[in-house]
Write a protein that holds these residues in place. Structure first.
Motif, PDB file in Angstrom:
ATOM      1  N   ALA A  26      29.329  22.797  -0.803  1.00  0.00           N
ATOM      2  CA  ALA A  26      29.216  24.227  -0.506  1.00  0.00           C
ATOM      3  C   ALA A  26      27.816  24.550  -0.006  1.00  0.00           C
ATOM      4  CB  ALA A  26      29.552  25.055  -1.740  1.00  0.00           C
ATOM      5  N   GLU A  27      26.794  23.985  -0.657  1.00  0.00           N
ATOM      6  CA  GLU A  27      25.423  24.249  -0.224  1.00  0.00           C
ATOM      7  C   GLU A  27      25.156  23.648   1.157  1.00  0.00           C
ATOM      8  OE1 GLU A  27      20.797  23.813  -1.587  1.00  0.00           O
ATOM      9  OE2 GLU A  27      22.352  23.767  -3.127  1.00  0.00           O
ATOM     10  N   GLU A  28      25.700  22.475   1.430  1.00  0.00           N
ATOM     11  CA  GLU A  28      25.531  21.871   2.764  1.00  0.00           C
ATOM     12  C   GLU A  28      26.146  22.752   3.851  1.00  0.00           C
ATOM     13  OE1 GLU A  28      26.929  17.819   3.074  1.00  0.00           O
ATOM     14  OE2 GLU A  28      26.067  17.318   1.128  1.00  0.00           O
TER      15      GLU A  28
ATOM     16  N   VAL B 190      32.992  35.701   6.447  1.00  0.00           N
ATOM     17  CA  VAL B 190      33.824  34.533   6.731  1.00  0.00           C
ATOM     18  C   VAL B 190      33.854  33.673   5.478  1.00  0.00           C
ATOM     19  CG1 VAL B 190      34.127  32.508   8.208  1.00  0.00           C
ATOM     20  CG2 VAL B 190      33.223  34.638   9.178  1.00  0.00           C
ATOM     21  N   LEU B 191      35.042  33.367   5.018  1.00  0.00           N
ATOM     22  CA  LEU B 191      35.223  32.646   3.765  1.00  0.00           C
ATOM     23  C   LEU B 191      35.703  31.226   4.010  1.00  0.00           C
ATOM     24  CD1 LEU B 191      35.408  32.830   0.600  1.00  0.00           C
ATOM     25  CD2 LEU B 191      37.820  33.407   0.955  1.00  0.00           C
ATOM     26  N   THR B 192      35.129  30.284   3.270  1.00  0.00           N
ATOM     27  CA  THR B 192      35.665  28.933   3.206  1.00  0.00           C
ATOM     28  C   THR B 192      35.553  28.448   1.766  1.00  0.00           C
ATOM     29  OG1 THR B 192      35.746  26.775   4.317  1.00  0.00           O
ATOM     30  CG2 THR B 192      33.565  27.595   3.723  1.00  0.00           C
ATOM     31  N   THR B 193      36.207  27.341   1.471  1.00  0.00           N
ATOM     32  CA  THR B 193      36.122  26.732   0.147  1.00  0.00           C
ATOM     33  C   THR B 193      35.902  25.235   0.321  1.00  0.00           C
ATOM     34  OG1 THR B 193      38.526  26.434   0.081  1.00  0.00           O
ATOM     35  CG2 THR B 193      37.640  28.403  -0.988  1.00  0.00           C
ATOM     36  N   THR B 194      35.351  24.627  -0.722  1.00  0.00           N
ATOM     37  CA  THR B 194      35.170  23.182  -0.733  1.00  0.00           C
ATOM     38  C   THR B 194      35.210  22.698  -2.177  1.00  0.00           C
ATOM     39  OG1 THR B 194      33.870  21.355   0.172  1.00  0.00           O
ATOM     40  CG2 THR B 194      32.637  23.221  -0.757  1.00  0.00           C
ATOM     41  N   ASP B 195      35.219  21.394  -2.363  1.00  0.00           N
ATOM     42  CA  ASP B 195      35.475  20.857  -3.702  1.00  0.00           C
ATOM     43  C   ASP B 195      34.236  20.488  -4.515  1.00  0.00           C
ATOM     44  OD1 ASP B 195      34.767  18.614  -2.271  1.00  0.00           O
ATOM     45  OD2 ASP B 195      36.619  17.521  -2.644  1.00  0.00           O
ATOM     46  N   SER B 196      33.039  20.860  -4.063  1.00  0.00           N
ATOM     47  CA  SER B 196      31.851  20.622  -4.887  1.00  0.00           C
ATOM     48  C   SER B 196      30.747  21.601  -4.535  1.00  0.00           C
ATOM     49  CB  SER B 196      31.336  19.190  -4.718  1.00  0.00           C
ATOM     50  OG  SER B 196      30.642  19.035  -3.498  1.00  0.00           O
ATOM     51  N   ALA B 197      29.863  21.825  -5.486  1.00  0.00           N
ATOM     52  CA  ALA B 197      28.724  22.715  -5.256  1.00  0.00           C
ATOM     53  C   ALA B 197      27.819  22.145  -4.171  1.00  0.00           C
ATOM     54  CB  ALA B 197      27.953  22.923  -6.554  1.00  0.00           C
ATOM     55  N   ALA B 198      27.626  20.840  -4.167  1.00  0.00           N
ATOM     56  CA  ALA B 198      26.755  20.214  -3.164  1.00  0.00           C
ATOM     57  C   ALA B 198      27.311  20.407  -1.756  1.00  0.00           C
ATOM     58  CB  ALA B 198      26.575  18.730  -3.467  1.00  0.00           C
TER      59      ALA B 198
ATOM     60  N   GLN C 146      26.767  33.052   0.626  1.00  0.00           N
ATOM     61  CA  GLN C 146      26.777  33.128  -0.827  1.00  0.00           C
ATOM     62  C   GLN C 146      27.786  32.129  -1.368  1.00  0.00           C
ATOM     63  OE1 GLN C 146      27.767  37.297  -0.934  1.00  0.00           O
ATOM     64  NE2 GLN C 146      25.723  37.793  -1.711  1.00  0.00           N
ATOM     65  N   ILE C 147      27.360  31.375  -2.358  1.00  0.00           N
ATOM     66  CA  ILE C 147      28.215  30.372  -2.982  1.00  0.00           C
ATOM     67  C   ILE C 147      28.629  30.902  -4.344  1.00  0.00           C
ATOM     68  CG2 ILE C 147      28.350  28.014  -3.853  1.00  0.00           C
ATOM     69  CD1 ILE C 147      26.060  27.380  -1.776  1.00  0.00           C
ATOM     70  N   SER C 148      29.922  31.003  -4.557  1.00  0.00           N
ATOM     71  CA  SER C 148      30.455  31.485  -5.831  1.00  0.00           C
ATOM     72  C   SER C 148      30.729  30.317  -6.759  1.00  0.00           C
ATOM     73  CB  SER C 148      31.749  32.261  -5.611  1.00  0.00           C
ATOM     74  OG  SER C 148      31.505  33.418  -4.855  1.00  0.00           O
ATOM     75  N   ALA C 149      30.672  30.616  -8.039  1.00  0.00           N
ATOM     76  CA  ALA C 149      30.981  29.617  -9.064  1.00  0.00           C
ATOM     77  C   ALA C 149      32.385  29.077  -8.837  1.00  0.00           C
ATOM     78  CB  ALA C 149      30.863  30.252 -10.436  1.00  0.00           C
ATOM     79  N   PRO C 150      32.704  27.977  -9.445  1.00  0.00           N
ATOM     80  CA  PRO C 150      34.041  27.407  -9.207  1.00  0.00           C
ATOM     81  C   PRO C 150      35.162  28.416  -9.465  1.00  0.00           C
ATOM     82  CG  PRO C 150      32.718  25.920 -10.530  1.00  0.00           C
ATOM     83  CD  PRO C 150      31.953  27.206 -10.415  1.00  0.00           C
TER      84      PRO C 150
ATOM     85  N   TRP D 246      34.699  25.663  -4.739  1.00  0.00           N
ATOM     86  CA  TRP D 246      33.585  26.596  -4.607  1.00  0.00           C
ATOM     87  C   TRP D 246      33.816  27.404  -3.345  1.00  0.00           C
ATOM     88  CZ3 TRP D 246      33.566  22.413  -7.421  1.00  0.00           C
ATOM     89  CH2 TRP D 246      32.788  22.379  -8.581  1.00  0.00           C
ATOM     90  N   GLN D 247      33.694  28.716  -3.445  1.00  0.00           N
ATOM     91  CA  GLN D 247      33.844  29.594  -2.290  1.00  0.00           C
ATOM     92  C   GLN D 247      32.476  29.811  -1.650  1.00  0.00           C
ATOM     93  OE1 GLN D 247      35.642  33.126  -4.010  1.00  0.00           O
ATOM     94  NE2 GLN D 247      37.639  32.487  -3.237  1.00  0.00           N
ATOM     95  N   VAL D 248      32.463  29.820  -0.324  1.00  0.00           N
ATOM     96  CA  VAL D 248      31.256  30.143   0.423  1.00  0.00           C
ATOM     97  C   VAL D 248      31.602  31.325   1.322  1.00  0.00           C
ATOM     98  CG1 VAL D 248      29.402  29.304   1.904  1.00  0.00           C
ATOM     99  CG2 VAL D 248      30.655  27.685   0.444  1.00  0.00           C
ATOM    100  N   LEU D 249      30.842  32.407   1.172  1.00  0.00           N
ATOM    101  CA  LEU D 249      31.057  33.614   1.954  1.00  0.00           C
ATOM    102  C   LEU D 249      29.875  33.797   2.894  1.00  0.00           C
ATOM    103  CD1 LEU D 249      32.953  36.075   2.337  1.00  0.00           C
ATOM    104  CD2 LEU D 249      31.435  37.304   0.762  1.00  0.00           C
ATOM    105  N   PHE D 250      30.156  33.736   4.184  1.00  0.00           N
ATOM    106  CA  PHE D 250      29.139  33.851   5.222  1.00  0.00           C
ATOM    107  C   PHE D 250      29.131  35.272   5.763  1.00  0.00           C
ATOM    108  CE2 PHE D 250      30.748  29.556   5.165  1.00  0.00           C
ATOM    109  CZ  PHE D 250      29.606  28.775   5.230  1.00  0.00           C
ATOM    110  N   LYS D 251      27.940  35.762   6.151  1.00  0.00           N
ATOM    111  CA  LYS D 251      27.809  37.044   6.836  1.00  0.00           C
ATOM    112  C   LYS D 251      27.325  36.758   8.240  1.00  0.00           C
ATOM    113  CE  LYS D 251      27.853  38.367   2.476  1.00  0.00           C
ATOM    114  NZ  LYS D 251      26.751  38.275   1.583  1.00  0.00           N
ATOM    115  N   THR D 252      28.065  37.253   9.231  1.00  0.00           N
ATOM    116  CA  THR D 252      27.730  36.980  10.625  1.00  0.00           C
ATOM    117  C   THR D 252      28.134  38.161  11.502  1.00  0.00           C
ATOM    118  OG1 THR D 252      27.813  35.274  12.352  1.00  0.00           O
ATOM    119  CG2 THR D 252      29.901  35.785  11.235  1.00  0.00           C
ATOM    120  N   VAL D 253      27.920  38.008  12.786  1.00  0.00           N
ATOM    121  CA  VAL D 253      28.317  39.021  13.773  1.00  0.00           C
ATOM    122  C   VAL D 253      29.496  38.466  14.582  1.00  0.00           C
ATOM    123  CG1 VAL D 253      26.065  40.141  13.923  1.00  0.00           C
ATOM    124  CG2 VAL D 253      26.565  38.181  15.395  1.00  0.00           C
ATOM    125  N   PRO D 254      30.311  39.342  15.134  1.00  0.00           N
ATOM    126  CA  PRO D 254      31.478  38.866  15.888  1.00  0.00           C
ATOM    127  C   PRO D 254      31.133  37.882  17.001  1.00  0.00           C
ATOM    128  CG  PRO D 254      31.676  41.217  15.495  1.00  0.00           C
ATOM    129  CD  PRO D 254      30.299  40.810  15.029  1.00  0.00           C
TER     130      PRO D 254
END
Length: 128
Positions: free
Chosen positions: A37-39, A27-35, A54-58, A75-83
């Motif tokens: 993204a980590e939250e 599951v992918l999302t993006t946000t406008d800062s590293a902080a 996983q948080i990708s570089a800008p 910053w992209q955040v890629l989550f791994k989850t189950v359906p």
């Protein structure tokens, strides 16, 4: 971003039955800062809505917004989850996100290393 009510024909939220044959999701999302993204990453993992994030570089995003083409760093955040946890993860991301219409896109995983998939399932199982 655009409010969801601007799309009266929006796709209904899928449930676990819609993911027949899918063993996991990214599951992918993006946000406008590293902080931020980590939250988002930490909140989802702590709640066991995702086993990992996983948080990708800008990255540079180019998109339509309010009748203009915008370019910004995200910053992209890629989550791994189950359906079975997708609906809760999506709701969590939308509630925790500060974008009006955050990107939340799920990609099905149809195969993976058995030990990893076992770990992923275990880590997304709610604790009692």
């Amino acid at each position: 971003m655009t409010d969801a009510t601007d799309f009266p024909d929006a796709v209904a939220l899928p449930d676990a039955a819609d993911f027949a044959g899918v063993v996991a999701l990214t599951v992918l999302t993006t946000t406008d800062s590293a902080a931020k993204a980590e939250e988002l990453a930490r909140g989802a993992v702590e709640a066991r809505l995702a086993a990992c994030a996983q948080i990708s570089a800008p990255v540079t995003s180019v998109f339509h917004w309010r009748d203009a083409v915008e370019t910004t760093r995200e910053w992209q955040v890629l989550f791994k989850t189950v359906p079975q946890r997708y609906a809760e993860l999506e709701a969590h991301l939308i509630a925790a996100h500060d974008y009006d219409t955050p990107e939340v896109l799920a990609t099905p995983v149809v195969a993976g290393a058995p030990a990893y998939l076992t770990w992923l399932t275990s880590e997304t199982t709610p604790r009692t």
